[in-house]
Enzyme design. Structure first.
Site, PDB file in Angstrom:
ATOM      1  N   THR A  83      -3.229   7.216   0.760  1.00 59.13           N
ATOM      2  CA  THR A  83      -3.972   6.021   0.707  1.00 59.13           C
ATOM      3  C   THR A  83      -4.301   5.568   2.331  1.00 59.13           C
ATOM      4  O   THR A  83      -5.299   5.260   2.873  1.00 59.13           O
ATOM      5  CB  THR A  83      -3.330   4.852   0.210  1.00 59.13           C
ATOM      6  OG1 THR A  83      -3.102   5.184  -1.384  1.00 59.13           O
ATOM      7  CG2 THR A  83      -3.795   3.668  -0.093  1.00 59.13           C
TER       8      THR A  83
ATOM      9  N   SER B 287       0.918  -1.270   0.105  1.00 52.67           N
ATOM     10  CA  SER B 287       0.032   0.052  -0.025  1.00 52.67           C
ATOM     11  C   SER B 287       1.090   1.346   0.074  1.00 52.67           C
ATOM     12  O   SER B 287       1.830   1.334   0.682  1.00 52.67           O
ATOM     13  CB  SER B 287      -0.845  -0.087   1.504  1.00 52.67           C
ATOM     14  OG  SER B 287      -1.675   1.299   1.072  1.00 52.67           O
ATOM     15  N   ASP B 288       0.663   2.328  -0.706  1.00 52.91           N
ATOM     16  CA  ASP B 288       1.044   3.469  -0.807  1.00 52.91           C
ATOM     17  C   ASP B 288       0.510   4.022   0.555  1.00 52.91           C
ATOM     18  O   ASP B 288      -0.510   3.876   0.941  1.00 52.91           O
ATOM     19  CB  ASP B 288       0.674   4.258  -1.996  1.00 52.91           C
ATOM     20  CG  ASP B 288       1.184   5.768  -1.896  1.00 52.91           C
ATOM     21  OD1 ASP B 288       2.387   5.870  -1.745  1.00 52.91           O
ATOM     22  OD2 ASP B 288       0.307   6.637  -2.196  1.00 52.91           O
ATOM     23  N   LYS B 289       1.592   4.890   1.100  1.00 55.35           N
ATOM     24  CA  LYS B 289       1.237   5.724   2.295  1.00 55.35           C
ATOM     25  C   LYS B 289       0.280   7.079   2.181  1.00 55.35           C
ATOM     26  O   LYS B 289      -0.890   7.142   2.340  1.00 55.35           O
ATOM     27  CB  LYS B 289       2.334   6.020   3.246  1.00 55.35           C
ATOM     28  CG  LYS B 289       2.139   6.744   4.391  1.00 55.35           C
ATOM     29  CD  LYS B 289       3.423   7.127   5.100  1.00 55.35           C
ATOM     30  CE  LYS B 289       4.051   8.273   4.404  1.00 55.35           C
ATOM     31  NZ  LYS B 289       3.202   9.784   4.419  1.00 55.35           N
ATOM     32  N   THR B 290       1.158   7.941   1.240  1.00 55.19           N
ATOM     33  CA  THR B 290       0.442   9.138   1.445  1.00 55.19           C
ATOM     34  C   THR B 290      -0.854   9.166   0.477  1.00 55.19           C
ATOM     35  O   THR B 290      -0.922   8.775  -0.576  1.00 55.19           O
ATOM     36  CB  THR B 290       1.298  10.242   0.517  1.00 55.19           C
ATOM     37  OG1 THR B 290       2.688  10.069   1.416  1.00 55.19           O
ATOM     38  CG2 THR B 290       0.963  11.575   0.837  1.00 55.19           C
TER      39      THR B 290
END
Length: 957
Positions: free
Chosen positions: A365, A360-363
């Protein structure tokens, strides 16, 4: 700790700190050394070759001439991403390929040669129907490159022929001098020149939002020598830049190139091909044997031999396999759409059920992609440098936010200013209850305001308290500056260091407390963070409960990633992107590192792509979520690319699934629904392969041994009627596994073969019994004068039609579960469809249908065959449970040690040995620890004075 030391720590933690582009070489990440594990913003570029560097020495006051532009366009091409179009007709034709389509085409060809036009028409219809379903329902969207292209600015301002003019962005070339201002989309990768748009030297910086490209949660400040990426957005400032790269060579262009080269066949397609290839091999061997026997041993004509082959070929084709599975997935897509999960590629549903790792992308998401007020540090009233404790009464959060709001710039769109104003208006009572939501503060008047500038590093407001008439100054800015202005503060120093170590942005807030407005008192420190979404932690927990490992991948700083991971309940084993390119490790070691890590920071699109690729090489099915251009390559490479709500067009187009609701919570619904769908498809595949093997073995032997087969129309009737019934499996009840589903092809094919073999034995039992009983009254082998089968043979054929139709068909009640068939009740619709089609077949057999060459067999045979079929499926259910219970990957690898299974088994065994050794060492360490704790406790107890003697009465009591 001194304020200067605090300033050093904060400077290192400041995400606006930019490494000069000139210091970057070959895309290697450089980090600033420090003593507190904090890291600077990372600038990732590529070194330019000497020839290109020479082209960048353009006169900044004149720019390029038209002739130079034309020559460079011829050399470098236009500033656009090349399009790759697929011919729709050729794409449609591609769906006539593949193992199952090949079998259908062979059967159709044989029917045409034999001039059996009814069968020919039916097979042509099935062939075209399957191709249309594949074309319209399963085709991948090919708009990723178009969406990437669409993110480029359409026009920009550039110096050409000594004039600053507006030009089309596609006509930019390396060496062009372009003007970048507030709100502009950067049209190509360019090096900032430290020169204002009007030609003056400037030490200012541009604030650029490149979160969609790099995943960084905050806009970054870039000054002279830094690279501004194509498609990033200028948030503040103005400056000239020289174009360094255009089109496919830009940062965004590299992402487009990664998307264009990602053309792997989907996991579902590979499974269908494997099943089809297995059936083709079996069929081809049997067909060749029958042709040899019919032509050479029995001396029959070629056409007569082909007729026998046609029977076997039709029996071998799982006609409904692609259709049933596509319909099942289409129904599932409708169910997911109701939960705000939009499926763009149907086969992604099956693959989502098998996903074992979710990257998963952090920013944007896992987090909100906006700075938010976090837990602050609050100082005491009356605090000074010499006495930071003051009078012991702390300022409140409302005091801190109200003062910071007064010292904020109205209307400023800076991320920090927005965060402060938003938090103040939500939490401060007098601001929350205002009738007019502007910068006016009831009871206060701002007499003057000084905005932030790089020299002072703070904002200042002069304010009058309208109720008391008191005037004071309030300031908000860089903690080291604020701490110096209040005369030092040890507790605040420690708070700043703590914030920095956890990746939080800090702001100092102070105000004057004397009539002369010269003596400042610290109110506290604001901490800011891009916070996790409210549902992210719960989503990650649910994913873990479903056996899905979640890894966070971000372009943001390592310390910020670790803090977010901690708040999400994840482990903090977050690695820097440099761990992915360690030259001292081989690919296997890097893959082990990736699998064991909980996430990665400072990554670029190539890193995300590599993480997905290496885990796929280890046999894992990967899901990837993201919202930006930087996520697009990995989204397309992953088995299931998931674009989250608010994503860019590039991410949406490169993905297989799009979430319409914010955050990742809906992905849990998607996983559960996809696993239910997977169970339905697996149960159908097991049933269909087993029944196909049963068909093949039974008719192969009866043709060779007894010269017995069914009329081809009855065989087609079995295939069409039974597969039509199993279409309703898409709405059947299903049990959801707590672990990722896998096809386990070795188990699937082996179990299918075993069930098919047992079904063949059961069919032969019926065949021999029927021949024996019918033979008492009828000449089974007699032929009528017109060459048609005798009445006795027709009865045996119809009996076997009903048995071959019903017995394997009832087995689907067993294959729909991995455990006992009675553990989950079928849905009413499914039950009616399966039983209903067999009742139709039973009445056809009992009363006969001349057009289908079915001879009437009467009620006793009809009831007996149906009852035995129901009993036999329960017996086969016991076999299924025993096989699944004792099956393992080790057994598969030993039975079929090809395709890397043997090597994977050895790797797993070695890993198990290492794990056992580690656990033994841990057990020894725990034993030593327990002994040490016991000794410490004993020593502590021995040092205690003895308890005073008690009276005899107490003892007796």
């Amino acid at each position: 700790m001194t304020a200067e030391k605090v300033e050093e720590v904060v400077a290192v933690n400041d995400t606006t700190k930019v490494t000069p582009a000139a210091a970057q070489v070959d895309s290697k990440v450089e980090k600033k050394d420090d003593h507190h594990d904090e890291e600077a913003h990372v600038e990732v570029t590529e070194a330019l070759d000497e020839e290109l560097e020479a082209l960048l020495k353009t006169d900044t006051s004149k720019g390029l001439t038209d002739e130079e532009v034309e020559a460079r366009i011829a050399q470098f091409g236009r500033n656009e991403i090349p399009e790759k179009k697929t011919n729709p007709f050729l794409k449609f034709l591609s769906y006539f390929g593949g193992a199952i389509a090949f079998l259908l085409e062979v059967a159709t060809l044989v029917s045409g040669i034999l001039e059996n036009w009814i069968d020919f028409g039916i097979l042509i219809f099935v062939l075209i129907a399957n191709a249309c379903i594949g074309f319209f329902e399963e085709a991948k969207a090919e708009s990723a490159l178009d969406a990437l292209k669409g993110t480029l600015a359409l026009r920009c301002r550039a110096w050409r022929n000594g004039k600053l003019v507006e030009v089309e962005s596609v006509l930019l070339v390396p060496g062009d001098i372009i003007a970048l201002r507030l709100g502009d989309i950067v049209p190509a990768d360019c090096r900032l020149l430290g020169i204002g748009v009007t030609g003056e030297e400037t030490e200012g910086k541009l604030q650029i939002d490149q979160s969609a490209l790099t995943g960084e949660s905050l806009p970054v400040q870039k000054g002279k020598g830094a690279i501004a990426y194509s498609s990033s957005v200028v948030k503040q400032g103005q400056m000239l830049g020289v174009v360094t790269k255009t089109g496919i060579n830009t940062y965004i262009g590299r992402a487009a190139n990664l998307i264009s080269i990602t053309t792997d066949a989907g996991h579902f397609q590979k499974v269908i091909n494997a099943i089809g290839n297995f059936l083709i091999v079996v069929t081809v061997v049997m067909v060749l044997i029958i042709l040899f026997v019919e032509i050479f041993a029995r001396g029959r004509a070629f056409k007569a031999a082909l007729k026998a082959v046609l029977i076997l070929t039709i029996a071998a084709i799982p006609i409904g396999l692609p259709t049933v599975m596509s319909v099942t997935m289409a129904v599932g897509a409708g169910q997911l759409a109701k939960k705000q999960v939009i499926v763009k590629r149907l086969t992604a549903i099956e693959e989502l059920a098998s996903v074992s790792t979710l990257c998963s992308d952090k920013t944007g998401t896992l987090t909100l992609n906006e700075l938010t007020f976090d837990v602050p540090y609050l100082s005491n009233h009356g605090n000074t440098g010499a006495n930071p404790q003051g009078n012991g009464v702390k300022y409140t959060e409302q005091d801190l936010l109200l003062t910071s709001f007064l010292a904020s710039e109205p209307g400023a769109q800076d991320a920090i200013e927005l965060a402060v104003r938003t938090a103040s208006q939500e939490r401060v009572d007098i601001l929350r209850t205002r009738e007019v939501q502007d910068h006016h503060v009831p009871g206060y008047k701002v007499n003057g305001f000084i905005p932030f500038n790089p020299t002072s590093k703070y904002t200042e407001a002069t304010v009058t308290n309208l109720e008391t008439g008191e005037k004071f100054r309030c300031i908000k800015g860089a903690p080291p500056v604020i701490i110096r202005m209040v005369g030092g503060h040890t507790e605040a120093n420690d708070a700043v260091i703590d914030f920095a170590r956890r990746g939080l942005r800090a702001l100092g807030v102070a105000k004057t407390v004397d009539p002369e407005m010269t003596k400042f008192e610290l109110i506290g420190m604001i901490s800011l963070l891009d916070p996790p979404r409210p549902d992210s932690a719960a989503t990650i927990r649910e994913c873990h409960q479903l056996g899905v490992d979640v890894k966070m991948i971000t372009g943001d700083q390592l310390i910020i990633a670790k803090e977010v991971a901690h708040r999400l309940g994840m482990q903090r084993t977050i690695l820097d992107a440099g761990a992915l390119i360690d030259p001292e490790l081989d690919e296997e070691a890097i893959t082990d590192r990736i699998i064991k890590a909980d996430g990665f920071a400072h990554v670029i699109p190539e890193h995300k792509y590599k993480v997905v690729e290496l885990m796929q090489n280890r046999g894992k099915l990967i899901g990837m979520t993201g919202d930006g251009v930087n996520d697009a390559p990995a989204l397309k490479k992953a088995n299931v690319g998931i674009a989250v709500e608010g994503c860019t067009d590039a991410a949406r187009s490169a993905s297989d699934i799009v979430l319409l609701a914010a955050g990742l919570s809906t992905i849990v619904d998607g996983i559960k629904t996809s696993r239910a769908i997977f169970q339905r498809m697996r149960s159908y595949a097991l049933y269909r392969i087993a029944s196909t093997i049963h068909f093949l073995l039974f008719f192969f032997i009866t043709i060779l041994a007894y010269d017995f087969s069914l009329p081809d129309r009855l065989i087609l009737m079995i295939a069409v009627l039974n597969d039509a019934a199993t279409l309703v499996i898409s709405v059947d009840n299903a049990r959801i596994n707590k672990r990722p589903d896998k096809w386990r092809l070795g188990q699937l094919l082996s179990l299918s073969f075993l069930l098919g073999f047992l079904l063949m034995i059961i069919s032969f039992g019926h065949f021999w019994v029927a021949r024996a009983i019918v033979g008492k009254n009828y000449d089974v082998d007699a032929m009528e004068e017109n060459g048609e089968p005798g009445h006795g043979k027709g009865i045996v054929q119809t009996i076997m039609y009903l048995q071959v139709s019903s017995c394997p068909h009832f087995v689907i009640f067993s294959t729909r579960l991995e455990t006992w068939f009675f553990k989950n009740v079928p849905s009413v619709i499914f039950l009616i469809a399966i039983i209903g089609t067999q009742i139709i077949a039973m009445f056809m057999a009992i009363y006969g249908v001349h057009e289908l060459e079915a001879t009437a067999i009467g009620w006793p045979w009809g009831i007996a065959v149906m009852a035995s079929s129901l009993i036999w499926f329960m017996v086969l259910d016991v076999v299924k449970v025993m096989v699944i219970r004792h099956w393992s990957f080790a057994l598969t690898a030993r039975l079929w040690p090809f395709g890397g299974r043997g090597a994977e088994l050895k790797r797993r065994q070695a890993e198990a040995i290492r794990y056992t050794a580690v656990m033994k060492n841990w057990a020894k360490a725990r034993k030593v620890l327990r002994v040490t704790e016991a000794l410490v406790a004993w020593k502590a107890a021995s040092k205690k004075p003895l308890a005073p003697a008690t009276s005899s009465s107490t003892i007796v009591a």
